[in-house]
Design a protein around this motif. Structure first.
Motif, PDB file in Angstrom:
ATOM      1  N   VAL A 144       0.507   3.708 -13.057  1.00 37.01           N
ATOM      2  CA  VAL A 144       1.211   4.479 -12.026  1.00 37.01           C
ATOM      3  C   VAL A 144       0.778   3.910 -10.676  1.00 37.01           C
ATOM      4  O   VAL A 144      -0.382   4.037 -10.285  1.00 37.01           O
ATOM      5  CB  VAL A 144       0.872   5.984 -12.117  1.00 37.01           C
ATOM      6  N   PRO A 145       1.695   3.248  -9.967  1.00 37.46           N
ATOM      7  CA  PRO A 145       1.306   2.603  -8.721  1.00 37.46           C
ATOM      8  C   PRO A 145       0.921   3.598  -7.638  1.00 37.46           C
ATOM      9  O   PRO A 145       1.455   4.708  -7.569  1.00 37.46           O
ATOM     10  CB  PRO A 145       2.545   1.807  -8.314  1.00 37.46           C
ATOM     11  N   GLY A 146      -0.045   3.163  -6.821  1.00 35.75           N
ATOM     12  CA  GLY A 146      -0.445   3.953  -5.663  1.00 35.75           C
ATOM     13  C   GLY A 146       0.323   3.510  -4.434  1.00 35.75           C
ATOM     14  O   GLY A 146       1.137   2.579  -4.482  1.00 35.75           O
ATOM     15  N   ASP A 147       0.035   4.170  -3.330  1.00 35.49           N
ATOM     16  CA  ASP A 147       0.655   3.852  -2.042  1.00 35.49           C
ATOM     17  C   ASP A 147       0.034   2.551  -1.525  1.00 35.49           C
ATOM     18  O   ASP A 147      -1.172   2.514  -1.236  1.00 35.49           O
ATOM     19  CB  ASP A 147       0.408   5.002  -1.074  1.00 35.49           C
ATOM     20  N   PRO A 148       0.809   1.472  -1.406  1.00 31.69           N
ATOM     21  CA  PRO A 148       0.245   0.187  -0.988  1.00 31.69           C
ATOM     22  C   PRO A 148      -0.460   0.242   0.362  1.00 31.69           C
ATOM     23  O   PRO A 148      -1.496  -0.400   0.548  1.00 31.69           O
ATOM     24  CB  PRO A 148       1.457  -0.748  -0.929  1.00 31.69           C
ATOM     25  N   GLU A 149       0.068   1.013   1.308  1.00 28.28           N
ATOM     26  CA  GLU A 149      -0.583   1.114   2.622  1.00 28.28           C
ATOM     27  C   GLU A 149      -1.920   1.828   2.511  1.00 28.28           C
ATOM     28  O   GLU A 149      -2.905   1.420   3.137  1.00 28.28           O
ATOM     29  CB  GLU A 149       0.339   1.813   3.612  1.00 28.28           C
ATOM     30  N   ALA A 150      -1.982   2.887   1.713  1.00 25.62           N
ATOM     31  CA  ALA A 150      -3.241   3.611   1.522  1.00 25.62           C
ATOM     32  C   ALA A 150      -4.261   2.727   0.808  1.00 25.62           C
ATOM     33  O   ALA A 150      -5.445   2.731   1.149  1.00 25.62           O
ATOM     34  CB  ALA A 150      -2.999   4.896   0.745  1.00 25.62           C
ATOM     35  N   ILE A 151      -3.795   1.957  -0.174  1.00 29.86           N
ATOM     36  CA  ILE A 151      -4.692   1.049  -0.899  1.00 29.86           C
ATOM     37  C   ILE A 151      -5.259   0.006   0.059  1.00 29.86           C
ATOM     38  O   ILE A 151      -6.465  -0.260   0.055  1.00 29.86           O
ATOM     39  CB  ILE A 151      -3.950   0.390  -2.076  1.00 29.86           C
ATOM     40  N   ALA A 152      -4.424  -0.576   0.898  1.00 33.64           N
ATOM     41  CA  ALA A 152      -4.870  -1.583   1.850  1.00 33.64           C
ATOM     42  C   ALA A 152      -5.855  -0.997   2.850  1.00 33.64           C
ATOM     43  O   ALA A 152      -6.865  -1.616   3.174  1.00 33.64           O
ATOM     44  CB  ALA A 152      -3.668  -2.196   2.572  1.00 33.64           C
ATOM     45  N   ALA A 153      -5.573   0.219   3.337  1.00 33.34           N
ATOM     46  CA  ALA A 153      -6.471   0.859   4.301  1.00 33.34           C
ATOM     47  C   ALA A 153      -7.827   1.164   3.680  1.00 33.34           C
ATOM     48  O   ALA A 153      -8.878   0.933   4.290  1.00 33.34           O
ATOM     49  CB  ALA A 153      -5.821   2.138   4.838  1.00 33.34           C
ATOM     50  N   THR A 154      -7.826   1.653   2.454  1.00 38.91           N
ATOM     51  CA  THR A 154      -9.090   1.950   1.767  1.00 38.91           C
ATOM     52  C   THR A 154      -9.846   0.660   1.469  1.00 38.91           C
ATOM     53  O   THR A 154     -11.075   0.597   1.651  1.00 38.91           O
ATOM     54  CB  THR A 154      -8.824   2.730   0.473  1.00 38.91           C
ATOM     55  N   GLY A 155      -9.145  -0.370   1.054  1.00 38.02           N
ATOM     56  CA  GLY A 155      -9.779  -1.665   0.827  1.00 38.02           C
ATOM     57  C   GLY A 155     -10.428  -2.205   2.089  1.00 38.02           C
ATOM     58  O   GLY A 155     -11.540  -2.747   2.027  1.00 38.02           O
ATOM     59  N   ALA A 156      -9.776  -2.039   3.207  1.00 36.67           N
ATOM     60  CA  ALA A 156     -10.345  -2.489   4.495  1.00 36.67           C
ATOM     61  C   ALA A 156     -11.610  -1.705   4.834  1.00 36.67           C
ATOM     62  O   ALA A 156     -12.579  -2.287   5.332  1.00 36.67           O
ATOM     63  CB  ALA A 156      -9.303  -2.352   5.606  1.00 36.67           C
ATOM     64  N   ARG A 157     -11.610  -0.400   4.570  1.00 35.35           N
ATOM     65  CA  ARG A 157     -12.815   0.421   4.827  1.00 35.35           C
ATOM     66  C   ARG A 157     -13.985  -0.041   3.956  1.00 35.35           C
ATOM     67  O   ARG A 157     -15.119  -0.125   4.425  1.00 35.35           O
ATOM     68  CB  ARG A 157     -12.525   1.889   4.569  1.00 35.35           C
ATOM     69  N   ILE A 158     -13.702  -0.335   2.693  1.00 33.50           N
ATOM     70  CA  ILE A 158     -14.752  -0.788   1.789  1.00 33.50           C
ATOM     71  C   ILE A 158     -15.280  -2.153   2.225  1.00 33.50           C
ATOM     72  O   ILE A 158     -16.490  -2.367   2.304  1.00 33.50           O
ATOM     73  CB  ILE A 158     -14.242  -0.837   0.334  1.00 33.50           C
ATOM     74  N   ALA A 159     -14.375  -3.077   2.545  1.00 35.16           N
ATOM     75  CA  ALA A 159     -14.782  -4.414   2.986  1.00 35.16           C
ATOM     76  C   ALA A 159     -15.644  -4.319   4.240  1.00 35.16           C
ATOM     77  O   ALA A 159     -16.645  -5.038   4.375  1.00 35.16           O
ATOM     78  CB  ALA A 159     -13.550  -5.278   3.232  1.00 35.16           C
ATOM     79  N   ALA A 160     -15.287  -3.434   5.162  1.00 35.57           N
ATOM     80  CA  ALA A 160     -16.057  -3.267   6.392  1.00 35.57           C
ATOM     81  C   ALA A 160     -17.445  -2.707   6.114  1.00 35.57           C
ATOM     82  O   ALA A 160     -18.417  -3.052   6.798  1.00 35.57           O
ATOM     83  CB  ALA A 160     -15.296  -2.373   7.377  1.00 35.57           C
TER      84      ALA A 160
END
Length: 141
Positions: A123-139
């Motif tokens: 079940v796909p997630g929201d691509p924008e939310a995934i990208a934003a969360t990924g950026a927070r983790i990377a930071a």
């Protein structure tokens, strides 16, 4: 550590368990509440509360030992696959606060396997939310 630890008791031989493998830094024993036939736990001999606390060398030793055991379990029990599961924190289903990996053989025959996924894969997630969360983790790294 102030409270008695079940896993430390098993490692020390003070608590009965069906041990299946021991190394200088790990101990593997059968889970008394198995999710499938052959479900076992691999733990470090040195007490660590969870994934956030375990020393890197102990984590590596537990993981390598879990792989070694999985390579024996699959053909020995005729398993169709294996899950490795770690629960870190009460909200993540951790009930024993000594780091451990569940090694859970999986079977197409549901008479040997009572586990089910807790979420629906694919079940796909929201691509924008995934990208934003990924950026927070990377930071944070």
């Amino acid at each position: 550590m102030t409270d008695p630890c079940l896993c430390c008791g098993i490692v020390a031989g003070e608590v009965p368990a069906t041990k299946v493998a021991e190394t200088a830094s790990t101990c593997a024993f059968m889970d008394i509440n198995p999710g499938s036939e052959g479900h076992l736990l691999v733990v470090p001999r040195t007490h660590s509360r969870d994934l956030l606390e375990i020393a890197p060398d102990d984590l590596a030793a537990v993981t390598v030992e879990a792989q070694r055991i999985a390579r024996a379990v699959v053909p020995a029990l005729g398993a169709d696959g294996v899950n490795l599961l770690n629960c870190c924190g009460a909200q993540a289903w951790q009930t024993v606060f000594h780091f451990h990996l569940h090694l859970i053989p999986r079977y197409a025959d549901m008479g040997r396997d009572r586990l089910a996924l807790p979420f629906e894969p694919g079940v796909p997630g929201d691509p924008e939310a995934i990208a934003a969360t990924g950026a927070r983790i990377a930071a944070a790294l």
